[in-house]
Design a protein around this motif. Structure first.
Motif, PDB file in Angstrom:
ATOM      1  N   GLN A   1       0.837  -1.195   0.000  1.00  0.00           N
ATOM      2  CA  GLN A   1       0.000   0.000   0.000  1.00  0.00           C
ATOM      3  C   GLN A   1       0.876   1.249   0.000  1.00  0.00           C
TER       4      GLN A   1
ATOM      5  N   ASP B   1       2.477   3.717  -4.956  1.00  0.00           N
ATOM      6  CA  ASP B   1       2.266   4.640  -6.065  1.00  0.00           C
ATOM      7  C   ASP B   1       1.836   6.029  -5.592  1.00  0.00           C
TER       8      ASP B   1
ATOM      9  N   ASN C   1      -1.826   7.356 -16.305  1.00  0.00           N
ATOM     10  CA  ASN C   1      -2.588   6.336 -15.579  1.00  0.00           C
ATOM     11  C   ASN C   1      -1.743   5.390 -14.731  1.00  0.00           C
TER      12      ASN C   1
ATOM     13  N   GLY D   1      -6.733  -9.764 -10.437  1.00  0.00           N
ATOM     14  CA  GLY D   1      -7.173  -8.577 -11.161  1.00  0.00           C
ATOM     15  C   GLY D   1      -7.553  -8.825 -12.598  1.00  0.00           C
TER      16      GLY D   1
ATOM     17  N   ASP E   1      -6.357  -3.909 -16.379  1.00  0.00           N
ATOM     18  CA  ASP E   1      -6.382  -2.506 -15.973  1.00  0.00           C
ATOM     19  C   ASP E   1      -5.068  -2.100 -15.313  1.00  0.00           C
TER      20      ASP E   1
ATOM     21  N   LYS F   1      -4.377  -1.203 -12.332  1.00  0.00           N
ATOM     22  CA  LYS F   1      -4.061  -1.758 -11.007  1.00  0.00           C
ATOM     23  C   LYS F   1      -3.103  -2.933 -11.170  1.00  0.00           C
ATOM     24  N   VAL F   2      -3.361  -3.758 -12.163  1.00  0.00           N
ATOM     25  CA  VAL F   2      -2.496  -4.893 -12.471  1.00  0.00           C
ATOM     26  C   VAL F   2      -1.168  -4.418 -13.041  1.00  0.00           C
TER      27      VAL F   2
ATOM     28  N   LYS G   1       0.433  -1.536 -12.900  1.00  0.00           N
ATOM     29  CA  LYS G   1       1.295  -0.826 -11.957  1.00  0.00           C
ATOM     30  C   LYS G   1       2.012  -1.824 -11.046  1.00  0.00           C
ATOM     31  N   ASN G   2       1.289  -2.860 -10.644  1.00  0.00           N
ATOM     32  CA  ASN G   2       1.919  -3.910  -9.846  1.00  0.00           C
ATOM     33  C   ASN G   2       3.007  -4.617 -10.648  1.00  0.00           C
TER      34      ASN G   2
END
Length: 290
Positions: A29, A32, A92, A256, A259, A261-262, A264-265
Motif C-alpha cells: 500500500q 504509487d 494512468n 485482477g 487494468d 491496477k495490475v 502498476k503492480n
C-alpha cells in the motif's frame, strides 16, 4: 562454533536468502503515492526524427533521481496499450512515482525509462476508431521505428549503455504483444523482456520463437496477466510453449483484470529485477507460492 565462522556463515546465508525474502508478490500500500521528502526523477518530452514514418515523433523520457550525464545507464523501453499514446503510462500508471519510491528504498538499478508512442504512423493520436486496420498495422510498424529511429536517437542524446545486456523492453496489453513480438525476434537487441497482459497481436508461439533455445540468452523473460483478464489465453499460450521447450521464464498470474491496477503492480515487480543477477526459477517459484 567459532564466532568468526558463525558470522561468515550468517553473511553467506543472508546473501542467498534475503533477496528472495524481500521480493514482494504484490506492491505494498502506498507504493504509487508521491512522497515529497524522497528524491525525484525527471520526465521530459523529446522529439525524434522517424525515417520509418517520415515525420517527427514524440516520446517521454524518465531520468532517475541523481541523474548525471557523466554516468552511463541501462534503458527500459516501456510500451502502452491500443487506446493510449506516449502519455498513457504517465497519466494512468504514474511510473515516475513508482520508480521514485523504489529508488528511495534502494531497490532499483539506476536506469533511464523511455515511454514511446507505439502507433507508428503520421497521425499517431489515439482518436477515432482505434481498431481500424491502419492503426493496428502501425503497432507492428513500430518495430522498425523503435530499432532504427528511436533507440539510435536515445543512444545519441543520453548517456546510455548500448549493449543488449543493458536494454530492456516491456509493455501492457497491445504493448505487451509488441514487447513479446519485438523482444523475442530481436534477442540480439534486448536481454530483458516483459509482457504484461499481452493482447491478441502477440504472434503464435512457433512464429514468435521458432528456435526456442535462442531465448536462453535472455536475462529475464517475464509474462504476467490478471486472473480475471479475458486475454489470459495469449499469455498462457506463450508460457506453455516456453515450458514445453524448457525455456526459463517467469509466468505470474496475479489478482485482477485488464487494468492499471495490475500493470502498476507489474511495473513495481518487474523493474526491481532489471539489470541484476537474478534466478528466474527461484523468483517464479516464490510468485507461485501461497
Amino acid at each position: 562454533m567459532n564466532k568468526s565462522i558463525a558470522l561468515a556463515l550468517g553473511l553467506i546465508l543472508s546473501v542467498v536468502f534475503i533477496p528472495a525474502q524481500t521480493f514482494d508478490k504484490m506492491a505494498p500500500q502506498g507504493f504509487d503515492v508521491e512522497r515529497k521528502e524522497s528524491p525525484h526523477g525527471k520526465i521530459d518530452t523529446i522529439t525524434y526524427e522517424s525515417k520509418t514514418v517520415g515525420t517527427q515523433r514524440r516520446a517521454l523520457v524518465y531520468t532517475p533521481p541523481g541523474f548525471k550525464k557523466k554516468i552511463q545507464y541501462p534503458v527500459l523501453y516501456l510500451l502502452h496499450g491500443i487506446g493510449g499514446d506516449e502519455k498513457e503510462w504517465f497519466r494512468n500508471g504514474t511510473p515516475q512515482i513508482i520508480l521514485d519510491n523504489l529508488y528511495a528504498q534502494g531497490k532499483l538499478t539506476p536506469m533511464i525509462v523511455v515511454l514511446p508512442n507505439g502507433r507508428a504512423m503520421k497521425d499517431d493520436r489515439a482518436i477515432g476508431d482505434i481498431m481500424s486496420k491502419d492503426k493496428v498495422e502501425a503497432f507492428a510498424t513500430f518495430e522498425k521505428d523503435l530499432l532504427n529511429d528511436l533507440i539510435p536517437f536515445i543512444e545519441k542524446k543520453y548517456p546510455v549503455k548500448k549493449e543488449r545486456e543493458n536494454r530492456a523492453i516491456a509493455g501492457l496489453s497491445m504493448g505487451g504483444g509488441q514487447t513479446l513480438n519485438f523482444g523475442l525476434e530481436n534477442i540480439d537487441k534486448f536481454a530483458w523482456v516483459g509482457g504484461f497482459s499481452s493482447a491478441p497481436n502477440t504472434k503464435e508461439s512457433q512464429e514468435l520463437l521458432p528456435e526456442p533455445t535462442k531465448a536462453n540468452e535472455l536475462k529475464l523473460l517475464w509474462i504476467s496477466c490478471g486472473d480475471q483478464d479475458r486475454l489470459m489465453p495469449f499469455s498462457r499460450r506463450t508460457s506453455d510453449y516456453l515450458a514445453q521447450n524448457n525455456i526459463p521464464h517467469i509466468f505470474y498470474v496475479e489478482p485482477g483484470g485488464h487494468d492499471f491496477k495490475v500493470w502498476k503492480n507489474d511495473l513495481y515487480l518487474f523493474s526491481q529485477l532489471l539489470f541484476k543477477n537474478i534466478d528466474q526459477q527461484a523468483i517464479s517459484a516464490q510468485l507461485r507460492s501461497e
